[in-house]
Design an enzyme around this catalytic site. Sequence first.
Site, short mmCIF file in Angstrom:
data_model
loop_
_atom_site.label_atom_id
_atom_site.label_comp_id
_atom_site.label_asym_id
_atom_site.label_seq_id
_atom_site.Cartn_x
_atom_site.Cartn_y
_atom_site.Cartn_z
N CYS A 170 13.80 30.99 -25.09
CA CYS A 170 13.67 30.59 -26.74
C CYS A 170 12.27 31.06 -27.22
O CYS A 170 11.53 31.31 -26.45
CB CYS A 170 13.46 28.98 -26.77
SG CYS A 170 15.04 28.01 -26.72
N ILE A 171 12.27 31.63 -28.55
CA ILE A 171 11.11 32.11 -29.00
C ILE A 171 10.70 31.26 -30.22
O ILE A 171 11.74 30.97 -31.03
CB ILE A 171 11.30 33.62 -29.31
CG1 ILE A 171 9.95 34.18 -30.01
CG2 ILE A 171 12.67 34.01 -30.31
CD1 ILE A 171 10.17 35.80 -30.02
N LYS A 184 3.67 37.53 -39.74
CA LYS A 184 2.52 38.23 -39.70
C LYS A 184 2.54 39.45 -38.37
O LYS A 184 1.51 39.84 -37.90
CB LYS A 184 1.10 37.29 -39.53
CG LYS A 184 0.83 36.45 -40.65
CD LYS A 184 -0.22 35.53 -40.12
CE LYS A 184 -0.16 34.15 -41.04
NZ LYS A 184 -0.82 34.38 -42.25
N GLU A 206 18.38 35.16 -24.66
CA GLU A 206 19.66 34.37 -24.40
C GLU A 206 20.19 34.30 -25.95
O GLU A 206 19.65 34.31 -26.74
CB GLU A 206 19.03 32.91 -24.19
CG GLU A 206 19.97 32.05 -23.52
CD GLU A 206 19.24 30.50 -23.18
OE1 GLU A 206 18.41 30.60 -22.33
OE2 GLU A 206 19.77 29.76 -24.00
N1 ACO Z 1 12.93 36.36 -44.23
C1 ACO Z 1 13.49 37.54 -44.14
N2 ACO Z 1 13.07 38.26 -42.92
C2 ACO Z 1 12.30 37.54 -42.11
C3 ACO Z 1 11.77 36.44 -42.28
C4 ACO Z 1 12.08 35.66 -43.44
N3 ACO Z 1 11.72 34.58 -43.70
N4 ACO Z 1 11.15 35.94 -41.05
C5 ACO Z 1 10.98 37.01 -40.30
N5 ACO Z 1 11.93 38.14 -40.74
C6 ACO Z 1 12.28 39.21 -40.13
C7 ACO Z 1 11.68 40.55 -40.97
O1 ACO Z 1 12.43 41.64 -40.60
C8 ACO Z 1 10.35 40.63 -39.95
O2 ACO Z 1 9.69 42.14 -40.01
P1 ACO Z 1 8.93 42.66 -41.23
O3 ACO Z 1 7.90 41.11 -41.51
O4 ACO Z 1 8.35 43.63 -40.58
O5 ACO Z 1 9.82 42.77 -42.25
C9 ACO Z 1 10.81 40.50 -38.58
O6 ACO Z 1 11.67 39.58 -38.82
C10 ACO Z 1 9.71 39.67 -37.49
O7 ACO Z 1 8.64 39.53 -38.25
P2 ACO Z 1 7.38 38.90 -37.35
O8 ACO Z 1 6.23 38.63 -38.20
O9 ACO Z 1 7.29 39.94 -36.20
O10 ACO Z 1 8.05 37.58 -36.66
P3 ACO Z 1 7.67 36.21 -36.79
O11 ACO Z 1 6.35 35.93 -36.40
O12 ACO Z 1 7.90 35.36 -38.33
O13 ACO Z 1 8.88 35.15 -36.04
C11 ACO Z 1 10.65 34.44 -35.52
C12 ACO Z 1 10.08 35.75 -35.87
C13 ACO Z 1 10.29 34.02 -33.80
C14 ACO Z 1 12.41 34.39 -35.34
C15 ACO Z 1 10.33 33.14 -36.24
O14 ACO Z 1 11.03 33.65 -37.70
C16 ACO Z 1 10.75 31.93 -35.88
O15 ACO Z 1 10.03 31.11 -35.16
N6 ACO Z 1 11.78 31.33 -36.48
C17 ACO Z 1 12.37 29.98 -36.12
C18 ACO Z 1 12.80 29.82 -34.59
C19 ACO Z 1 13.98 30.73 -34.32
O16 ACO Z 1 14.96 31.12 -35.20
N7 ACO Z 1 13.61 31.48 -33.16
C20 ACO Z 1 14.86 32.68 -32.75
C21 ACO Z 1 15.82 31.57 -32.05
S1 ACO Z 1 16.86 33.04 -30.90
C22 ACO Z 1 16.23 32.71 -29.54
O17 ACO Z 1 15.38 31.98 -29.35
C23 ACO Z 1 16.52 33.57 -28.35
#
Ligand code: ACO
Length: 346
Positions: A212-213, A222, A246
């Site tokens: 999970c992330i 950011k 996963e």
């Molecule tokens: N809307 C559109 N695109 C988004 C959004 C958003 N709200 N958030 C992230 N992205 C996309 C973009 O492409 C972004 O890249 P960019 O900013 O260069 O355009 C890219 O994802 C990653 O952005 P980061 O800033 O590196 O990632 P962030 O710190 O926001 O974390 C994460 C991404 C971990 C998936 C976060 O959104 C999160 O915690 N979500 C809730 C939990 C979740 O869904 N986790 C993944 C489940 S799957 C698993 O665990 C295997």
Amino acid sequence: MIVNRRLDEWVKLEQLDLDSVETVVDEKVEDKVASLKMTRHQKRKIDETHVEVGHEELDAASLREHEEFTKVKNIATIELGRYEIETWYFSPFPPEYNDSLKLYFCEFCLNFMKRKEQLQRHMRKCDLKHPPGDEIYRSGTLSMFEVDGKKNKVYGQNLCYLAKLFLDHKTLYYDVDLFLFYVLCECDDRGCHMVGYFSKEKHSEESYNLACILTLPPYQRKGYGKFLIAFSYELSKKEGKVGTPERPLSDLGLLSYRGYWTRVLLDILKKHKGNISIKELSDMTAIKAEDILTTLQSLELIQYRKGQHVICADPKVLDRHLKAAGRGGLEVDVSKLIWTPYKEQS
Ligand code: ACO
Ligand code: ZN
């Protein structure tokens, strides 16, 4: 189809567009017409996304049951460090917390309480100023801590309760013994404040290098998510293994991974002279061959010639895709990672 099931807010009846409900049948017909007009590539892209975000491990009945049970968000907000954060999903806190809309978390040990005064009392006693466990990375104000779920069971469980508030289709593992938690913090003179984390099975049969992330909402967008993903692959490189996250991935998880894979692979292809195979790319990046193949296929960089997949990398096309892949995220400085792979202690 990417589905956003986030339960961000309560809406009033007027806000619901009930007219659109009646057009479902028509939409299906329209979809069919549209799909006839789609090129095969467009259709494949949609199908792939659907499969990866979908709930392929859940059958229809258990998916319905899960959705029914988790339809109502229980905890609406949490306080964590200097942030008050609105939650996204249901999380199965112990029953005595069922009547609370808000929970107060200690940002260091992640114990949670129903009342602000309880937290204040706790903060006077709690002597942690960072996650328990070993600091395995520090660069500037960023630190990563490795927490063994077996040695820090309560912390691991608290982290899972907290994370589930922002993760949808993930089972909450009570058996935290089997996991390591990698917690990313921003550090200042008051302590190391959690920004996000990923969990990893100590032994994965399926070569998962991340279970999970999560980036906590105030810190999202950011570049921390891509940092955590990059970090998970750096650990795999040190283990001499390939890894994959996963499944299922969430909508935001898929976007982040696609962005990461695209950037890493295309950066290599741009610099590389001569032929390169998927196996070589996998050896260099620790990204599993299947993920490399689907990424390059979705970018239309793979052709099938004489029974073989061939990577076709025109520099101009690579540049265009790199631009579309978004920002690179925060860099992992590998020279600052002090870590040896997990070994069961006798
Ligand atoms: N809307 C559109 N695109 C988004 C959004 C958003 N709200 N958030 C992230 N992205 C996309 C973009 O492409 C972004 O890249 P960019 O900013 O260069 O355009 C890219 O994802 C990653 O952005 P980061 O800033 O590196 O990632 P962030 O710190 O926001 O974390 C994460 C991404 C971990 C998936 C976060 O959104 C999160 O915690 N979500 C809730 C939990 C979740 O869904 N986790 C993944 C489940 S799957 C698993 O665990 C295997
Ligand atoms: Zn505490």
